[in-house]
Motif scaffolding. Structure first.
Motif, PDB file in Angstrom:
ATOM      1  N   PRO A   1       0.798  -1.231   0.000  1.00  0.00           N
ATOM      2  CA  PRO A   1       0.000   0.000   0.000  1.00  0.00           C
ATOM      3  C   PRO A   1       0.832   1.282   0.000  1.00  0.00           C
ATOM      4  CG  PRO A   1      -0.982  -1.596   1.463  1.00  0.00           C
ATOM      5  CD  PRO A   1       0.330  -2.189   1.026  1.00  0.00           C
ATOM      6  N   ARG A   2       2.047   1.214   0.517  1.00  0.00           N
ATOM      7  CA  ARG A   2       2.871   2.418   0.561  1.00  0.00           C
ATOM      8  C   ARG A   2       4.261   2.186  -0.021  1.00  0.00           C
ATOM      9  NH1 ARG A   2       0.471   6.417   3.129  1.00  0.00           N
ATOM     10  NH2 ARG A   2       2.353   7.531   3.731  1.00  0.00           N
ATOM     11  N   GLN A   3       4.323   1.281  -1.002  1.00  0.00           N
ATOM     12  CA  GLN A   3       5.579   1.080  -1.729  1.00  0.00           C
ATOM     13  C   GLN A   3       5.280   0.732  -3.181  1.00  0.00           C
ATOM     14  OE1 GLN A   3       8.637  -2.240  -2.625  1.00  0.00           O
ATOM     15  NE2 GLN A   3       8.709  -1.889  -0.416  1.00  0.00           N
ATOM     16  N   SER A   4       5.738   1.594  -4.074  1.00  0.00           N
ATOM     17  CA  SER A   4       5.595   1.361  -5.505  1.00  0.00           C
ATOM     18  C   SER A   4       6.951   1.576  -6.170  1.00  0.00           C
ATOM     19  CB  SER A   4       4.557   2.306  -6.121  1.00  0.00           C
ATOM     20  OG  SER A   4       3.274   2.075  -5.566  1.00  0.00           O
ATOM     21  N   VAL A   5       7.075   1.102  -7.393  1.00  0.00           N
ATOM     22  CA  VAL A   5       8.322   1.271  -8.140  1.00  0.00           C
ATOM     23  C   VAL A   5       8.023   1.992  -9.454  1.00  0.00           C
ATOM     24  CG1 VAL A   5      10.242   0.108  -9.289  1.00  0.00           C
ATOM     25  CG2 VAL A   5       9.381  -0.762  -7.105  1.00  0.00           C
ATOM     26  N   LEU A   6       8.824   3.008  -9.737  1.00  0.00           N
ATOM     27  CA  LEU A   6       8.710   3.764 -10.980  1.00  0.00           C
ATOM     28  C   LEU A   6       9.773   3.299 -11.963  1.00  0.00           C
ATOM     29  CD1 LEU A   6       8.321   7.382  -9.525  1.00  0.00           C
ATOM     30  CD2 LEU A   6       6.521   5.702 -10.031  1.00  0.00           C
ATOM     31  N   ALA A   7       9.475   3.414 -13.253  1.00  0.00           N
ATOM     32  CA  ALA A   7      10.436   3.062 -14.300  1.00  0.00           C
ATOM     33  C   ALA A   7      10.366   4.104 -15.403  1.00  0.00           C
ATOM     34  CB  ALA A   7      10.131   1.677 -14.857  1.00  0.00           C
ATOM     35  N   GLY A   8      11.539   4.426 -15.961  1.00  0.00           N
ATOM     36  CA  GLY A   8      11.580   5.408 -17.037  1.00  0.00           C
ATOM     37  C   GLY A   8      12.993   5.921 -17.252  1.00  0.00           C
TER      38      GLY A   8
END
Length: 292
Positions: free
Chosen positions: A156-163
């Motif tokens: 719920p409070r950890q996501s991963v970004l990519a780019g």
């Protein structure tokens, strides 16, 4: 009680993994060595050349250890679980458990996936800790960052970004301006699970087309849909997974609707166990899709 096995993905690897498994599953070790062209035991236990952190080696190593660990646990229990799921690469172990393919065919798929992803370059990834996914999306929109994708929704409070790395570096201070938010760059040189993996997806799609996939003997939760696979979706979902986000939170929330769900992490580490503990603390959404 509903017994659920979950299998970790890339990032959980560690030197020495599988040390209690190789002597018990020499048949799988021999098959792996023949397919890979090197000693999987040496890679996992000693890693003399430092290859365990390289995607083309990491993925086969985790798959082999996960498959051995699954066989060991089923032998101990004398039964199979009611559901299986895996995080990214771990989905291949889940599908192996469900008999979608043999151990050797699964390893061939993972070897090709790891090689293609290992050869991809450009971009990067960063974990955003301390903020929910809705607010992250809103902040990216406010910052005008249209080149960054949400690659993993892990808790719920950890996501991963990519780019692109420049975009990730540019947006990090803005995200961290929100109280309690940390942005942690990941040690990768590729934007996995994002639009930038489209060429890799196309190559892998051509490769998996040459494999015969079998009807599933266990329900497998898909990273792509956060719902159980249908038998005719296996190749499609594995191909799409490469440039789509891992919907781990939704996958676990789906499983939490089962009677007395009991999760057991199979393979290396306890990363998923910790994420599941975090997901359990949050009330389930009112309307979660059910396929069955």
């Amino acid at each position: 009680m509903t017994r659920i096995f979950v299998f970790p993905g890339q990032g959980s690897q560690a030197r020495g993994m599988g040390k209690d498994l190789f002597d018990s599953f020499r048949d799988m070790e021999r098959e792996a060595d023949e397919i890979l062209g090197y000693s999987i035991r040496t890679l996992c236990l000693d890693d003399p050349d430092g290859n365990l952190v390289r995607t083309q080696y990491t993925q086969p190593a985790l798959y082999v250890v996960g498959a051995m660990a699954y066989r060991r646990r089923v032998e101990q229990l004398g039964d199979t679980p009611e559901f299986v799921a895996g995080h990214s690469l771990g989905e291949y172990n889940a599908l192996f458990a469900a008999e979608a393919f043999s151990f050797t065919d699964g390893l061939k798929l993972v070897r090709q996936r790891g090689a293609l992803m290992g050869n991809a370059s450009g971009g990067g990834m960063a974990a955003v800790v301390g903020e929910d996914i809705t607010n992250i999306r809103e902040m990216l929109a406010e910052a005008g960052e249209t080149t960054i994708d949400l690659a993993n929704h892990n808790s719920p409070r950890q996501s991963v970004l990519a780019g692109p790395k420049e975009a990730l570096e540019r947006v990090a201070p803005y995200l961290e301006s929100r109280k309690g938010v940390r942005v942690v760059p990941l040690n990768v040189r590729t934007a996995f699970h994002s639009r930038y993996m489209a060429p890799t997806k196309a190559e892998f799609g051509a490769y998996i087309a040459g494999f015969k996939l079998s009807p599933l003997m266990l329900p497998v939760i898909s990273n792509l849909t956060a719902l159980p696979y249908r038998d005719d979706e296996i190749a499609h979902n594995l191909v799409q997974q490469i440039d789509h986000p891992v919907r781990w939170v939704e996958s676990i929330q789906y499983l939490l609707q089962e009677p007395e769900p009991t999760f057991e992490e199979i393979g290396q580490g306890t990363v998923l166990t910790k994420l599941i503990e975090e997901i359990r603390r949050v009330p389930l959404p009112v309307n979660i899709a059910r396929r069955y």
